[in-house]
Design a protein around this motif. Structure first.
Motif: not given
Length: 226
Positions: A87, A90, A106-107, A116, A124, A128, A151, A155
């Protein structure tokens, strides 16, 4: 910098520890993981002792070389076992500009619904999203439109404040503009302003809307002759 042999050993230890914890349905433990946690704590102390932001970033980039094996091992195992070390990687990866690894981590964290780092109040997905967007906005070209779109797709189903998502739409719109995709750039910049009128891209949006409008008569004329 860690040697290739050490990085390989680190990778295998991290992979095996993660797989073993997943098989036993337990938290990460063992002497290797304890040593890794101790190393992370030591690195944090080293960074906290540096007042200069520039010097701190340079030191962080140096220290990150020692974590590549660990990161690769955890990603290879792909177990989703909660791990404060992965974590923490990242934000550090984004900080040092290691974008490909940052997006992969991140993925991984997102897919496995992992938290996070403990020092962040944001969840998280929000962290991200914001880090990817700010990396792109602060260093144009560091992320391309395809990466930012990935991204955004990853998300989209997660709840977060509009201001954070607006940054990502702005970053994606600007990247699309840089790559010559005017129409999609306008679409994403408009969405950014809808989410947050103060996101900072109104002048660019107005400019691109004028360019798009100017292109329409020419396009219609060309179609008429085909």
């Amino acid at each position: 910098m860690a040697s290739p042999a050490r990085l390989h050993k680190q990778r295998e230890e991290a992979r095996i520890a993660s797989e073993r914890a997943a098989e036993r349905q337990e938290t990460l433990q063992g002497s290797e993981h304890e040593l890794a946690l101790a190393q992370l704590a030591q690195h944090k102390r080293q960074l906290q002792g540096i007042q200069s932001l520039e010097a701190r970033q340079a030191k962080k980039a140096e220290l990150m070389q020692e974590w590549h094996g660990y990161i690769d091992g955890v990603l290879a195992a792909d177990t989703g076992i909660p791990d404060p070390i992965i974590s923490q990687m990242l934000p550090w990866l984004f900080d040092v500009g290691d974008i490909d690894r940052a997006l992969t981590v991140g993925d991984y964290l997102l897919r496995h619904d992992l938290p996070a780092p403990e020092q962040f109040t944001r969840d998280l997905p929000s962290l991200y999203t914001e880090m990817a967007a700010e990396s792109a906005l602060n260093c144009p070209g560091s992320l391309n439109a395809e990466q930012l779109a990935e991204v955004l797709d990853a998300t989209t189903g997660h709840d977060m404040v509009d201001e954070i998502r607006a940054k990502l739409y702005r970053a994606l719109g600007e990247a699309l503009h840089d790559e010559g995709n005017l129409e999609d750039a306008v679409t994403h910049l408009r969405r950014a302003v809808e989410l947050n009128p103060k996101v900072g891209c109104k002048p660019l949006l107005a400019q691109l809307e004028k360019e798009l409008t100017a292109q329409m008569p020419q396009a219609q004329e060309n179609n008429a002759h085909t």
